[in-house]
Design an enzyme around this catalytic site. Structure first.
Site, PDB file in Angstrom:
ATOM      1  N   HIS A 162     -15.218  48.606  -7.820  1.00 30.54           N
ATOM      2  CA  HIS A 162     -15.165  47.710  -8.976  1.00 30.54           C
ATOM      3  C   HIS A 162     -13.860  47.900  -9.727  1.00 30.54           C
ATOM      4  CE1 HIS A 162     -16.805  44.886 -11.804  1.00 30.54           C
ATOM      5  NE2 HIS A 162     -16.583  45.699 -12.815  1.00 30.54           N
ATOM      6  N   HIS A 175     -10.834  45.723 -12.275  1.00 30.69           N
ATOM      7  CA  HIS A 175     -10.170  44.615 -12.958  1.00 30.69           C
ATOM      8  C   HIS A 175      -8.710  45.044 -13.076  1.00 30.69           C
ATOM      9  CE1 HIS A 175     -14.125  43.080 -13.881  1.00 30.69           C
ATOM     10  NE2 HIS A 175     -14.403  44.094 -14.666  1.00 30.69           N
ATOM     11  N   GLN A 212      -6.323  45.168 -16.227  1.00 35.93           N
ATOM     12  CA  GLN A 212      -6.649  46.051 -17.345  1.00 35.93           C
ATOM     13  C   GLN A 212      -5.954  47.406 -17.242  1.00 35.93           C
ATOM     14  OE1 GLN A 212     -10.927  46.133 -17.983  1.00 35.93           O
ATOM     15  NE2 GLN A 212     -11.027  43.898 -17.986  1.00 35.93           N
ATOM     16  N   TYR A 219     -11.237  37.688 -12.399  1.00 39.64           N
ATOM     17  CA  TYR A 219     -11.633  36.530 -13.189  1.00 39.64           C
ATOM     18  C   TYR A 219     -10.499  35.886 -13.985  1.00 39.64           C
ATOM     19  CZ  TYR A 219     -12.434  40.131 -16.856  1.00 39.64           C
ATOM     20  OH  TYR A 219     -12.332  41.193 -17.737  1.00 39.64           O
ATOM     21  N   HIS A 264     -19.969  36.429 -12.768  1.00 43.47           N
ATOM     22  CA  HIS A 264     -19.540  37.466 -13.708  1.00 43.47           C
ATOM     23  C   HIS A 264     -20.719  38.255 -14.260  1.00 43.47           C
ATOM     24  CE1 HIS A 264     -18.523  39.113 -17.698  1.00 43.47           C
ATOM     25  NE2 HIS A 264     -17.339  39.345 -17.156  1.00 43.47           N
ATOM     26  N   HIS A 279     -21.845  41.854 -12.715  1.00 42.67           N
ATOM     27  CA  HIS A 279     -22.085  42.763 -13.836  1.00 42.67           C
ATOM     28  C   HIS A 279     -23.513  42.551 -14.316  1.00 42.67           C
ATOM     29  CE1 HIS A 279     -17.570  42.197 -14.948  1.00 42.67           C
ATOM     30  NE2 HIS A 279     -17.703  43.403 -14.431  1.00 42.67           N
ATOM     31  N   GLU A 320     -25.224  46.145 -18.553  1.00 40.39           N
ATOM     32  CA  GLU A 320     -24.250  47.167 -18.939  1.00 40.39           C
ATOM     33  C   GLU A 320     -24.503  47.666 -20.352  1.00 40.39           C
ATOM     34  OE1 GLU A 320     -19.381  47.770 -19.316  1.00 40.39           O
ATOM     35  OE2 GLU A 320     -20.205  45.848 -18.664  1.00 40.39           O
ATOM     36  N   HIS A 374     -22.716  48.427 -12.805  1.00 40.18           N
ATOM     37  CA  HIS A 374     -23.187  49.143 -13.992  1.00 40.18           C
ATOM     38  C   HIS A 374     -24.706  49.352 -13.928  1.00 40.18           C
ATOM     39  CE1 HIS A 374     -19.182  48.830 -15.520  1.00 40.18           C
ATOM     40  NE2 HIS A 374     -19.258  47.517 -15.696  1.00 40.18           N
ATOM     41  N   ASP A 380     -13.112  50.310 -12.529  1.00 37.24           N
ATOM     42  CA  ASP A 380     -13.343  49.262 -13.525  1.00 37.24           C
ATOM     43  C   ASP A 380     -12.109  48.987 -14.380  1.00 37.24           C
ATOM     44  OD1 ASP A 380     -14.464  47.424 -15.232  1.00 37.24           O
ATOM     45  OD2 ASP A 380     -16.134  48.655 -15.853  1.00 37.24           O
TER      46      ASP A 380
END
Length: 459
Positions: free
Chosen positions: A56, A58, A61, A125, A209, A235, A238, A272, A323
């Site tokens: 997982h 992103h 980030q 995304y 998502h 997801h 979470e 999660h 993540d």
């Protein structure tokens, strides 16, 4: 030569001595032979383990890490939470260009490789331009992630994300979410456009998502429209607030609602799944799906602790992910997966089964199996027919020098903070040697430039 002789190698059945590993020009293992004689001219290593799967990510980030650690104004610190962090992330995401996405992803992938990840699932995304307009090529930003994977050698599973709503009840997207806006047809079109990139080092699946951002009808339509066997990630559960919102709108908890309406099976990864009751824990374990656990991000965001002990006892499968990338190390993810449970239960040695009572071996092997399933790729083990993804650990480091096989993973995961990964082979390609990525300096320079440009825009 496409071969390596390991004095000690972690195979699916456990540690084996004197293992000859050979792979072909396509990066696939063609021979894994224990009790072999060391051939002349073949490189040797003390300790070899399969490369870990990061299920997982992103990637964008990575450039946000460490910039959100400031308490909000107010005597109580403002009750910072996942939701206040998310608003900061939205503002950051609004400015990134495709070129910057690629530069940031390459930096992240090179760091993950140096720490022992050889496969990564990108939950992607950022599909639209900063103003919310579609790119001329709708798969533009996903193609940038694929390019970063190719440049660094990272094996990638791309998961274009379905993101249509701002919350349960199909709430309209907020202005800062327009960059993520997609419908089912958009995602299936991106998946189709990425088809030409599929190969041994890259797979393409999809990801609703969350049940906040995609209706259950959309989730069902996407699952039905995706080619058979492709991975599906989501997801879920979470945050406690998400559970409460789900109950308010559906009269069901999120995992309960998903299980009730979707045929969740082995191609699913529920990311999660932090807040499960006992029935949901058993149902997730029975489904054959993967629980995608991201302990460092879940701790950073104050999410909570997954019910790992009950899930393992129910036969559940899991893997790990970084993540938001506050850490790039599988060692840290697995260490804190175990340590979080020790704090929760106030005792030691939580993650094991009657068949495997060694905590380090159980965590590494279980995360490999679950992560491999979540990627949809032939990874996760040193065996014939799998990808030639492996880590050479530094046998000269004091933590490993002369240790018994049975103690290697315990030392690797639970002793000190030095990076013990010396060399990394990914898809039959040496991408890290002596602790350095093959293109580390050039990648870092492009990353610095991208971050500098982003800072200029934000000022």
């Amino acid at each position: 030569m496409r071969a390596l002789f390991a004095r000690h190698a972690l195979l699916p059945q456990g540690w084996q001595r004197d293992v000859l590993l050979e792979w072909d020009v396509h990066g696939e293992l063609t021979r894994v032979a224990p009790q072999a004689a060391p051939p002349l001219g073949v490189a040797r290593a003390d300790y070899v383990v399969p490369g870990m799967v990061n299920l997982h990510s992103h990637a964008f980030q990575r450039a946000l890490g460490g910039l959100t650690e400031r308490a909000a104004a107010g005597a109580d610190g403002g009750h910072d939470s996942f939701w206040t962090w998310r608003d900061l992330m939205y503002r950051f995401a609004a400015r990134i260009t495709p070129e910057q996405i690629e530069a940031i992803a390459a930096q992240l992938f090179s760091e993950c490789l140096r720490h022992g990840y050889t496969s990564l699932c990108e939950f992607h995304y950022l599909q639209r331009a900063p103003g919310g307009q579609a790119y001329a090529r709708p798969a533009e930003t996903a193609e940038r992630i694929a390019a970063a994977g190719h440049a660094t050698g990272m094996g990638v599973t791309l998961l274009p994300v379905l993101y249509s709503h701002a919350g349960f009840g199909e709430q309209p997207l907020r202005p800062q979410q327009q960059r993520f806006r997609t419908g089912v047809d958009d995602i299936l079109g991106i998946v189709d456009a990425l088809g030409v990139l599929r190969g041994p080092q890259l797979e393409v699946g999809a990801a609703p998502h969350s049940l906040r951002a995609a209706s259950i009808e959309q989730v069902r339509e996407l699952a039905a429209g995706l080619p058979a066997g492709r991975p599906l990630h989501i997801h879920i559960a979470e945050q406690q607030a998400e559970v409460e919102q789900s109950i308010a709108h559906t009269r069901r908890r999120p995992v309960e609602y998903l299980m009730e309406h979707i045929g969740v099976d082995e191609r699913w990864c529920l990311v999660h799944a932090t807040h499960l009751n006992a029935d949901e824990t058993r149902a997730l374990a029975r489904s054959g799906a993967i629980a995608g656990l991201c302990p460092t991000t879940e701790a950073n965001l104050g999410d909570g602790l997954f019910p790992l002990q009950d899930y393992i006892e129910a036969g559940g499968r899991f893997g790990i992910g970084s993540d938001s990338h506050v850490s790039h190390s599988p060692v840290e993810e697995l260490r804190w997966l175990e340590y979080g449970q020790r704090l929760r239960h106030q005792r030691r040695n939580i993650a094991f089964t009657p068949e495997q009572r060694d905590i380090g071996q159980y965590l590494w092997q279980a995360a490999l199996r679950g992560g491999a399933q979540a990627t949809g790729r032939k990874v996760g083990a040193l065996e014939q027919g799998r990808r030639a993804d492996l880590l050479v650990l530094d046998g000269t480091h004091p933590n490993l020098d002369g240790v018994a096989d049975a103690d290697v993973l315990g030392r690797f995961l639970f002793c000190g903070n030095d990076n013990l990964v010396r060399d990394v082979l990914c898809g039959g390609r040496w991408v890290v040697q002596a602790g350095r990525h093959m293109a580390q300096d050039a990648i870092a320079q492009r990353y610095r430039q991208a971050v500098h440009e982003l800072r200029e825009v934000s000022q």
